[in-house]
Write a protein that holds these residues in place. Structure first.
Motif, mmCIF file in Angstrom:
data_model
loop_
_atom_site.group_PDB
_atom_site.id
_atom_site.type_symbol
_atom_site.label_atom_id
_atom_site.label_comp_id
_atom_site.label_asym_id
_atom_site.label_seq_id
_atom_site.Cartn_x
_atom_site.Cartn_y
_atom_site.Cartn_z
ATOM 1 N N GLN A 186 0.834 -1.145 0.064
ATOM 2 C CA GLN A 186 0.008 -0.102 -0.152
ATOM 3 C C GLN A 186 0.886 1.232 -0.157
ATOM 4 O O GLN A 186 0.395 2.371 -0.593
ATOM 5 C CB GLN A 186 -1.107 0.057 1.113
ATOM 6 C CG GLN A 186 -2.166 -1.019 1.213
ATOM 7 C CD GLN A 186 -2.802 -1.638 2.408
ATOM 8 O OE1 GLN A 186 -2.145 -0.772 3.509
ATOM 9 N NE2 GLN A 186 -3.429 -2.441 2.506
ATOM 10 N N GLY A 191 3.458 1.604 -1.812
ATOM 11 C CA GLY A 191 4.136 1.724 -2.940
ATOM 12 C C GLY A 191 5.288 0.614 -3.478
ATOM 13 O O GLY A 191 5.989 0.849 -4.293
ATOM 14 N N ASP A 238 -3.627 -2.255 -4.925
ATOM 15 C CA ASP A 238 -3.649 -1.616 -3.473
ATOM 16 C C ASP A 238 -2.459 -0.609 -3.396
ATOM 17 O O ASP A 238 -1.907 -0.500 -2.415
ATOM 18 C CB ASP A 238 -3.690 -2.722 -2.547
ATOM 19 C CG ASP A 238 -4.099 -2.233 -1.450
ATOM 20 O OD1 ASP A 238 -4.666 -1.184 -1.361
ATOM 21 O OD2 ASP A 238 -4.165 -3.018 -0.263
ATOM 22 N N GLY A 239 -1.997 0.054 -4.461
ATOM 23 C CA GLY A 239 -0.991 1.137 -4.157
ATOM 24 C C GLY A 239 0.249 0.641 -4.908
ATOM 25 O O GLY A 239 1.098 1.241 -4.855
ATOM 26 N N LYS A 247 -0.079 6.333 3.018
ATOM 27 C CA LYS A 247 -1.025 5.541 2.204
ATOM 28 C C LYS A 247 -1.443 4.356 2.625
ATOM 29 O O LYS A 247 -2.579 3.707 2.082
ATOM 30 C CB LYS A 247 -0.672 5.687 0.677
ATOM 31 C CG LYS A 247 -0.169 6.993 0.102
ATOM 32 C CD LYS A 247 -0.009 6.844 -1.405
ATOM 33 C CE LYS A 247 0.458 8.262 -1.826
ATOM 34 N NZ LYS A 247 0.884 8.361 -3.209
#
Length: 280
Positions: A129, A131, A232-233, A275
């Motif tokens: 999430q 990255g 999901d990122g 995030k």
């Protein structure tokens, strides 16, 4: 009077000589400075190219592939060739937020079964999430059946396979790093050919199996065998290749895998845990 002129003339010649000597030394000095600067810049560039680090995770709680050690060696070779660092582990304790922050990508190399506990699962979810990148190789889809988030990340779950045999791989996307080196739209290869369930509809298919070219396929016309997607990122890449030791020696497979790793590394953007939304 003549003596004074002669002395002045000699002094002038000396001054010109010394000036030329200084100029030559300055040229050599400047050349040396330029060389040193070039070396420093090259070393800095090389260091930057080596800064990406990946974690190869190969814990097994089910079937264990004998090709795992070969796989580690090949990934380390790819790291040397393409300037990224490789850590390997079978210890699930590596899945903490502080440790995962070190890596641009986590590679699940022929993992099987339930390999992470609840806390480790959340740490990995948060990493993606934020990255992070994921690469799944072969039995990575034979992993964590009771963790639906992982199944969506990996892109599918394994259900069965026929005997190892040659099949026709149809290349659906030649623009991705994992397939752009292929000159033909057909790749004939021998491997263990998984059948899948719960295929994530959002995956971007790179290679599809032609079930008419072998026996034992159960997915029909839509039988993805390598794919990628944003999830999901983070970035996820999966290839079903990698069952046999011999298959790892194939230059095409190594280029395919490097392309997937390159995609998952994703420009080495800094992780942003603001995030991340999964909670411990």
């Amino acid at each position: 009077m003549y003596g004074n002129y002669q002395t002045t003339f000699l002094n002038l010649k000396l001054i010109i000589y010394l000036t030329n000597q200084v100029k030559e030394k300055m040229k050599k000095y400047l050349s040396l400075c330029l060389l040193v600067a070039t070396v420093i810049l090259f070393q800095s560039y090389t260091a930057a190219k080596k800064s990406a680090k990946v974690l190869v995770f190969s814990k097994t709680k089910g079937f264990r592939h004998t090709s795992i050690e070969t796989g580690k060696e090949v990934i380390q070779k790819l790291g040397t060739e393409h300037h990224f660092e490789v850590d390997t582990t079978e210890n699930a304790d590596a899945f903490t937020e502080d440790n995962l922050k070190k890596y641009a990508t986590v590679i699940f190399l022929n993992t099987t079964g339930d390999v992470l506990d609840d806390k480790q699962q959340v740490a990995f979810e948060r990493y993606i999430q934020a990255g992070g990148g994921y690469v799944g190789i072969h039995a990575a889809t034979d992993t964590e059946y009771d963790w639906p988030w992982y199944g969506k990340l990996a892109g599918a779950y394994f259900i069965s396979h026929p005997a190892v045999q040659e099949a026709r791989f149809i290349v659906k996307d030649k623009k991705h790093p994992a397939t752009k080196f292929l000159t033909d739209s057909i790749w004939m290869r021998k491997d263990e050919l998984y059948n899948f369930k719960n295929i994530n509809p959002d995956i971007k298919v790179l290679i599809n199996l032609d079930e008419k070219s072998y026996t034992g396929g159960k997915n029909g016309d839509f039988h993805p065998f390598a794919w990628y997607h944003n999830f999901d990122g983070g970035r996820a890449f999966y290839t079903c290749m990698g069952h046999t030791k011999e298959g790892w020696a194939d230059d095409k497979f190594q280029k395919h895998l490097w392309g997937g790793i390159e995609y998952a590394i994703g420009g080495q953007k800094k992780l942003d845990y603001s995030k991340a939304h999964s909670k411990f």
